[in-house]
Design a protein around this motif. Structure first.
Motif, PDB file in Angstrom:
ATOM      1  N   ARG A 445       1.341  -1.090  -0.211  1.00  0.00           N
ATOM      2  CA  ARG A 445      -0.130  -0.316   0.078  1.00  0.00           C
ATOM      3  C   ARG A 445       0.884   1.003  -0.217  1.00  0.00           C
ATOM      4  NH1 ARG A 445      -3.855  -1.720   5.009  1.00  0.00           N
ATOM      5  NH2 ARG A 445      -4.843  -4.023   4.056  1.00  0.00           N
ATOM      6  N   ASN A 527      -5.376   0.838   5.754  1.00  0.00           N
ATOM      7  CA  ASN A 527      -5.918   0.939   4.962  1.00  0.00           C
ATOM      8  C   ASN A 527      -6.953   1.887   4.915  1.00  0.00           C
ATOM      9  OD1 ASN A 527      -5.802   0.355   2.036  1.00  0.00           O
ATOM     10  ND2 ASN A 527      -7.193  -0.937   2.057  1.00  0.00           N
ATOM     11  N   THR A 531      -7.637   4.094  -1.530  1.00  0.00           N
ATOM     12  CA  THR A 531      -6.915   2.629  -1.482  1.00  0.00           C
ATOM     13  C   THR A 531      -6.053   2.552  -2.709  1.00  0.00           C
ATOM     14  OG1 THR A 531      -9.130   1.474  -0.990  1.00  0.00           O
ATOM     15  CG2 THR A 531      -7.849   0.595  -1.653  1.00  0.00           C
TER      16      THR A 531
END
Length: 548
Positions: A445, A527, A531
C-alpha cells in the motif's frame, strides 16, 4: 609504559593503518565509474527512480529531474530480478512491520517523557505528585526509550529490509529475529519499569539493572543472526558498503553493551571512564553505521544513480572504525583521569573530520545536478537533511572536543543540543526517511495522505531547529556565566530560562510531528484513506509474476 609513548603509538598505528588502506584503494579512489556501487541495481535499472512514498505526479517529476541530469536511460531493469526483489520485500514484511510498530510506540513514549522532562527544567513544580514523574526518573525514561526503543527498533527493522536487497537473497532466520525482538522489548519494558520504581545503576545510558539487560543482550544476538545466515547464503560476490556498516554495527554493539554491563567490574574513576566510552561509542559505532548504511542504500536507489565514488565510501567506513573508539574521553576533560587519555580523545575527535569529509564529498558528487529531486521525494528530504546533520554534528563534536571550547560548553545545555543534533537531527531523520520508503514495499500500500508526510517533515524540522538553536545559545551563555567569578551561580541558571522554554516549545512541535507520523502509519496499516493496493512501480511486475 610511558604515557607519551602510549599516546604516540596509538596515533601512529591508526594513521599508518589509514595510509595503508588509502594506498590499497588508490586505484579508482575518486573514480566516477566505480562498479562496486552498481551492485544494488538490477541490470539496466540505473537511471530509474524508486520512490514509494511519492505520489504519481511527484514520481513523474522526480524521474524527469533525474532524466534531465543525464543519469541514465530510465530503463525498467531486469523484470525477473526486480520481481524477485519485490517478493523478498513481501516475505520480510511481517518481521519488519513488527519492528516498526515497536519503534512507533517507543517514539511516542519517548516524546511524552522528553517533553515532560523539558518542561520541568523551567517549571520544576509541575507534576510532582508521583515519584516516577520527578525529573531524574522521567528524563532517564526518555533517554532509554530513545536509546533502546525507538532508535534500534527503527534501525534494525531497516537493516532487515536492506540485507536481502543488497545480498539478493531472501532473508534467512526470520524466526530468530522475531524472538530476538520480543526478548529485546521485554527486557526494555522490565528495565524502564525498574527505573520508574527507583532502581538505577547510576550511569548514563546504562541505568537499567544488569539482570534485565541479559534479555536485551540475548535478543540482540538473535536479531543479528539472520545477517550472518543470509550473508553466508548470498547470491552476490561483492559486498556493498551498506553491508559493511550494518555488519560492523551488529558486531560492535554487543561488544560495547556486554562489556559495559558486566556487574562489579568498574568502580570510581574506571566506571566514569567506561561510561563515556560506551555512551559515545553506542552513538558512533551502532546508530551512526545503521544510519549511514541506510543513506548509502536509499539515496542512490531513489535517484537511480550509483554513489559517485565507491572506494571513497569505504574510506569513510574504515576511518570511522579507526578513529571513533576513544572519542568519548573528551567529556572527561578536567576530571581525575590520565592526561594522555584526554589528549588521545581530542586527537581522535579531530581525526573524525576524515570520514565526515569522505561522506560529504561523496554525497555532494552523487547529488550533483540533482538537488531538484528534493522537491519531489519525501524520503530524500528526510535522508538528505539527516546526511547534512551528520556532517554538522560530527564537525561540531570535533570542535567541542578542543579544550578551549570545552571549557565553556562542559556541563551546559550546549552539550545536550549537540547530542540531539546527532541522535535526532541525523539518525532519527534518516530512519524517518527509511520508513517512508520501506512501508509501501512491505504492506503493498502507498502512504494514503502525502500532505501528512509534508506536515511531518516541516513540524519536526522546524521544532528541532527551535530546540537546537535555543539550547545552543542558552548553553553557551550558561557556560560563560559559570566561568565569571563575579556572578553568583544562580545567574547561570536564570540566563537559561527563556532558552529552556524555547526548547519545550520546539519539543512540543516535534511531538506533534511524531503524532502525525504515528497516525499516518496507523491509517496506512488499516487501509484508511485513498485505496492503493500495490507497491508503487512494482505492481505491473507482480501482476506478471502471479498471472496464470
Amino acid at each position: 609504559m610511558n604515557p607519551a609513548a602510549i599516546l604516540l603509538s596509538a596515533f601512529v598505528i591508526s594513521f599508518v593503518a589509514l595510509v595503508i588502506f588509502i594506498w590499497s584503494q588508490r586505484i579508482g579512489l575518486f573514480d566516477r565509474s566505480s562498479t562496486g556501487a552498481e551492485v544494488i541495481f538490477a541490470p539496466g535499472e540505473i537511471g530509474r527512480i524508486e520512490e514509494p512514498a511519492g505520489t504519481a505526479s511527484s514520481q513523474q517529476a522526480l524521474q524527469g529531474a533525474v532524466d534531465a541530469a543525464g543519469t541514465g536511460t530510465a530503463a525498467h531493469g531486469d523484470p525477473h530480478e526486480i520481481a524477485e526483489r519485490a517478493a523478498a520485500d513481501a516475505s520480510t514484511g511481517p518481521l519488519i512491520f513488527f519492528f516498526y510498530c515497536c519503534s512507533i510506540v517507543w517514539l511516542l513514549v519517548a516524546s511524552a517523557a522528553g517533553l515532560t522532562a523539558s518542561i520541568k527544567l523551567h517549571d520544576p513544580d509541575w507534576l510532582t505528585s508521583q515519584q516516577w514523574l520527578t525529573f531524574g526518573i522521567i528524563r532517564t525514561l526518555h533517554l532509554n526509550s530513545v536509546a533502546y526503543g525507538w532508535t534500534p527498533m527503527a534501525g534494525l527493522g531497516t537493516v532487515l529490509f536492506v540485507i536481502p536487497r543488497v545480498l539478493k537473497t531472501p532473508l534467512i532466520g526470520m524466526r530468530f529475529a522475531f524472538l530476538g525482538a520480543i526478548l529485546w522489548n521485554a527486557g526494555l519494558i522490565a528495565g524502564l519499569g525498574a527505573i520508574a520504581a527507583g532502581f538505577n545503576a547510576g550511569l548514563m545510558w546504562l541505568e537499567m539493572p544488569w539482570q534485565v539487560s541479559i534479555l536485551m543482550a540475548v535478543g540482540g544476538a538473535l536479531i543479528g543472526l539472520p545477517l550472518v545466515l543470509t550473508l553466508v547464503n548470498r547470491r552476490v560476490e561483492h559486498l556493498y558498503v551498506s553491508v559493511w556498516y550494518m555488519g560492523a554495527a551488529l558486531f560492535w554493539f554487543p561488544v560495547l553493551f556486554i562489556t559495559a554491563k558486566i556487574p562489579g567490574l568498574y568502580t570510581g574513576v574506571q566506571a566514569g571512564t567506561m561510561n563515556w566510552w560506551f555512551g559515545h561509542n553506542v552513538l558512533g559505532l551502532f546508530y551512526t553505521p545503521l544510519a549511514l548504511a541506510s543513506i548509502y542504500y536509499f539515496l542512490p536507489k531513489i535517484i537511480g544513480r550509483p554513489i559517485r565514488s565507491y572506494n571513497l565510501s569505504l574510506l569513510g567506513f574504515w576511518a570511522l572504525a579507526f578513529f571513533y573508539g576513544q572519542v568519548g574521553g573528551h567529556h572527561l576533560i578536567g576530571g581525575p583521569v590520565p592526561e594522555w587519555m584526554i589528549t588521545l580523545s581530542i586527537v581522535q575527535s579531530m581525526m573524525m573530520i576524515i570520514p565526515v569529509a569522505a561522506f560529504s564529498v561523496n554525497m555532494f558528487q552523487t547529488l550533483e545536478g540533482q538537488l531538484s529531486t528534493f522537491r519531489y521525494s519525501p524520503t530524500l528530504r528526510f535522508i538528505g537533511v539527516g546526511g547534512l546533520m551528520y556532517a554538522a554534528s560530527s564537525l561540531q563534536g570535533s570542535i567541542e572536543a578542543l579544550r578551549s571550547v570545552n571549557l565553556i560548553t562542559h556541563f551546559t545545555h550546549f552539550t545536550v543540543a549537540h547530542a540531539h543534533l546527532g541522535l535526532y537531527g541525523f539518525v532519527t531523520f534518516v530512519f524517518f526517511g527509511a520508513m517512508y520508503f520501506v512501508m509501501p514495499r512491505i504492506t503493498a500500500r502507498e502512504w494514503p495522505y502525502p500532505r501528512l508526510i509534508s506536515a511531518h517533515f516541516w513540524l519536526v524540522s522546524g521544532g528541532f531547529a527551535l530546540y537546537f538553536i535555543g539550547l545552543t545559545i542558552g548553553g553557551w551563555l550558561q557556560g560563560e556565566a559559570m566561568l565569571d567569578g563575579t556572578r553568583p551561580f544562580m545567574d547561570s541558571v536564570a540566563v537559561t530560562i527563556p532558552y529552556l522554554q524555547a526548547r519545550s516549545i520546539g519539543g512540543a512541535i516535534m511531538g506533534l510531528g511524531h503524532l502525525i507520523f504515528a497516525a499516518h502509519f496507523i491509517a496506512m496499516v488499516l487501509n484508511f484513506g485513498p485505496t492503493r493496493n500495490q507497491p508503487a512501480l512494482f505492481s505491473h511486475l507482480l501482476a506478471k509474476k502471479v498471472a496464470p
